[in-house]
Design an enzyme around this catalytic site. Structure first.
Site, PDB file in Angstrom:
ATOM      1  N   ASP A 414       0.752  -1.137  -0.074  1.00 34.79           N
ATOM      2  CA  ASP A 414       0.070  -0.097   0.100  1.00 34.79           C
ATOM      3  C   ASP A 414       0.917   1.390  -0.025  1.00 34.79           C
ATOM      4  O   ASP A 414       0.421   2.468  -0.726  1.00 34.79           O
ATOM      5  CB  ASP A 414      -1.044   0.115   1.130  1.00 34.79           C
ATOM      6  CG  ASP A 414      -0.251  -0.204   2.463  1.00 34.79           C
ATOM      7  OD1 ASP A 414       1.128  -0.566   2.597  1.00 34.79           O
ATOM      8  OD2 ASP A 414      -0.667   0.198   3.566  1.00 34.79           O
ATOM      9  N   ASP A 415       2.035   1.546   0.756  1.00 34.78           N
ATOM     10  CA  ASP A 415       2.860   2.255   0.918  1.00 34.78           C
ATOM     11  C   ASP A 415       3.425   2.569  -0.731  1.00 34.78           C
ATOM     12  O   ASP A 415       3.722   3.696  -1.122  1.00 34.78           O
ATOM     13  CB  ASP A 415       3.920   2.261   1.812  1.00 34.78           C
ATOM     14  CG  ASP A 415       5.062   3.388   1.974  1.00 34.78           C
ATOM     15  OD1 ASP A 415       4.612   4.695   1.629  1.00 34.78           O
ATOM     16  OD2 ASP A 415       6.126   3.276   2.166  1.00 34.78           O
ATOM     17  N   LEU A 416       3.761   1.401  -1.300  1.00 38.45           N
ATOM     18  CA  LEU A 416       4.514   1.726  -2.780  1.00 38.45           C
ATOM     19  C   LEU A 416       3.398   2.264  -3.658  1.00 38.45           C
ATOM     20  O   LEU A 416       3.802   2.952  -4.263  1.00 38.45           O
ATOM     21  CB  LEU A 416       4.892   0.291  -3.260  1.00 38.45           C
ATOM     22  CG  LEU A 416       5.232  -0.020  -4.559  1.00 38.45           C
ATOM     23  CD1 LEU A 416       6.675   1.139  -4.551  1.00 38.45           C
ATOM     24  CD2 LEU A 416       5.784  -1.525  -4.973  1.00 38.45           C
TER      25      LEU A 416
END
Length: 632
Positions: A414-416
């Site tokens: 999700d951060d990517l």
């Protein structure tokens, strides 16, 4: 007709007139006048001169001046001789001193004013500037004493060296402690020391030294507090932090090997790609890992010659036999005007540094450090300028650290996805490229704390780009526990790799940008790594200072950042525009040369309308860029 001895009623009436003359927008002024009127009504005593109103709370010089004007007009209309009131400056000068001013200081100040000021200038007294003296046991106090102890007068020392010594002179921690939410350390006092010209900052990476005023003040503090330095009367030893540049002579690879009695070593072709090959294997299988490690060990043992023996020493140097190895680690030479040191294998230890923001969860912030400790693996946690995990080598004799050629960027899925959406992904990729690290890893944890939406294709594209085009490596894990296993396996490979390597540690003094950082590193690699057995790297302090986000931007980088402030311009579009118009001035001049407004609106579209992929500029975006730059 004469004035009454008490003009209180007149002053109240005039205050009401001032209130009535205000507009609805002057609400704050109305409140001030009404408060003054109310306090005057409740005040006891007689008021004749306007300056008598000074003792009423809420009435200051501004209101007194306006009431004085009304009093003069009143006297003129009624043919009354004007009231000769004492001036405001004379009244204010007779007021008692403030509580924060001692009686002794008041007497001294008044005497100095009588000497230095003419009688007519007494109303405009200049405030005397006090000499800056840092408080005892404060950050500034500790920094000054540590600089004097390190003898940072002819040549500067680094921030890390100052912090290491300054702790014993301060009651506060010199560095931030993020685990206890102490986001600022006592080191921030360096700004006040520079402002008052006590400390001089120069070079990149930054070096700090004492000015003449700083030396004088620091010696006074040292004498007043009875401080003695541990090695004050000793001669500087071989590990002294202040080095003499005149003793550093130029030495390339051939000179260095001749000095240490080394033979030319054949280049180990497989050595460069060994770590990359290991990465794509199953690092969680210890037996396979060990087989590869010791296979590579046998290959190296057949080709590499030991670098620990020092067979020849120049006639002008006397080195004890017991200190040959230690002495060799701190010799400093120069190549292309840049200082460097040779660290022999075995004289340094290798361990990872983890960025303090890398956590498993908010309630488990030290998960990785504890997990590595359980595996018997040394690690440190600190704020990193770039990357989430880097490997460093620490000299066992001097304590200096250098950044090795491996860096890991850890991302959850999700951060990517979010970093791709807001362009952080490409910005991080560019900074990783400029680090000069040969082994760059993206560690992808396939866990999510949020929904990635319709980002599946974007994720695939981004990962393929960094793998195929930019030659990054990728490690995939299911969770944080597997991440620990993979990092531990990678650490085993790295430790063994450097157990048979000598290090050339670079100490540049005046780098202008990240490009210069990489340029110097590549120059050293071309010279010193061509025969194998040696690896070049920057010192950790240089890495931390130059690889940050906000420092040392070039004109081109500033142009790209300004362009990205326009909504719709991504990093790729900004880079494409900057390649054609290198500076903001070029963009402005291009718009000025347009013959019509319509031509100016389509300027960027005509230039990059047919550009491939994400570099393409549409007509609507071209008009937005014109609105931002073409109307200036």
């Amino acid at each position: 007709m004469e004035l009454s001895s008490n003009l209180k009623d007149l002053y109240i009436e005039w205050l009401q007139e001032l209130v009535d003359g205000l507009t609805p927008k002057q609400e704050q002024l109305k409140i001030a006048y009404e408060k003054a009127k109310r306090n005057l009504q409740n005040a006891e005593g007689s008021f004749y001169y306007p300056t008598d109103l000074k003792k009423v709370k809420g009435i200051g010089n501004t209101i007194i001046k306006r009431l004085d004007t009304k009093l003069r007009n009143y006297c003129k209309i009624h043919h009354i001789s004007p009231v000769e009131a004492p001036s405001l400056t004379q009244t204010s000068s007779t007021r008692p001193p403030k509580r924060t001013t001692t009686a002794l200081r008041s007497i001294v100040n008044s005497c100095e004013n009588d000497k230095n000021e003419a009688p007519e200038e007494k109303g405009t007294k200049k405030r005397k500037t006090r000499k800056y003296i840092p408080k005892k046991r404060s950050g500034g106090y500790a920094i000054l004493l540590s600089l004097l102890e390190l003898n940072a007068i002819p040549r500067g020392v680094s921030k890390e060296q100052i912090i290491e010594v300054a702790g014993k002179y301060s009651d506060h921690c010199m560095t931030p402690n993020f685990s206890t939410k102490e986001f600022y350390g006592a080191w921030s006092s360096i700004a006040a020391l520079k402002k008052h010209s006590l400390v001089l900052e120069e070079g990149r990476p930054k070096r700090y030294s004492l000015t003449e005023e700083g030396v004088e003040l620091t010696k006074s503090l040292k004498t007043a507090d009875g401080i003695s330095f541990p090695k004050e009367n000793e001669e500087p030893n071989e590990y002294s932090v202040t080095r003499n540049e005149s003793s550093e002579f130029t030495a390339n690879l051939t000179d260095l090997r001749g000095e240490y009695g080394k033979e030319e070593e054949p280049c180990d072709i497989n050595n460069t790609s060994f770590m990359l090959d290991i990465t794509f294997q199953d690092l969680s299988t210890p037996q396979r890992l060990q087989n590869n490690v010791f296979k590579n060990d046998r290959l190296n043992s057949q080709t590499n010659i030991s670098s620990h023996k020092l067979e020849e020493v120049s006639d002008d140097q006397t080195v004890p036999d017991s200190a040959l190895k230690a002495k060799s680690t701190i010799k400093r030479r120069r190549y292309n005007g840049v200082s460097y040191e040779l660290w022999c294998s075995g004289d340094f230890e290798v361990f990872p540094i983890i960025d303090h923001r890398e956590i498993k969860s908010q309630s488990d912030r030290e998960f990785f450090s504890r997990a590595f400790e359980r595996k018997g693996m040394k690690s440190e946690i600190r704020q990193l300028a770039l990357g989430d995990i880097i490997w460093v080598a620490k000299n066992k004799n001097t304590g200096l650290q250098c950044v090795l050629n491996t860096i890991v960027e850890r991302k959850r899925l999700d951060d990517l996805a979010l970093s791709i959406r807001d362009n952080r992904f490409m910005e991080q990729k560019n900074r990783l490229e400029k680090s000069g690290c040969e082994h760059k890893y993206y560690l992808i944890e396939e866990t999510m704390s949020g929904n990635i939406g319709n980002m599946n294709e974007a994720l695939k594209t981004a990962l393929w780009v960094i793998l195929v085009y930019y030659k990054f490596s990728m490690i995939r894990t299911c969770n944080s526990d597997e991440t620990v296993e993979k990092i531990h396996a990678l650490h085993t490979v790295i430790s063994h790799h450097y157990s048979q390597k000598d290090l050339i540690v670079i100490f540049p003094s005046d780098l202008k940008s990240k490009d210069d950082y990489k340029k110097v590193l590549l120059q050293f690699r071309r010279e010193f790594e061509r025969k194998g057995g040696i690896e070049c790297c920057h010192n950790l302090e240089c890495f931390q200072e130059l690889m940050g986000k906000g420092d040392l931007k070039t004109v081109g980088e500033l142009t790209i950042h300004v362009l990205m402030l326009v909504k719709g311009i991504s990093l790729e579009k900004a880079v494409a525009i900057q390649e054609i118009f290198p500076t903001l001035n070029k963009i402005l001049m291009a718009y000025k040369t347009c013959s019509s407004e319509e031509e100016a609106k389509l300027l960027m579209f005509n230039v990059l309308g047919d550009a491939p992929g994400a570099k393409k500029i549409t007509k609507s975006l071209s008009e937005k860029i014109y609105d931002a730059f073409g109307k200036l």
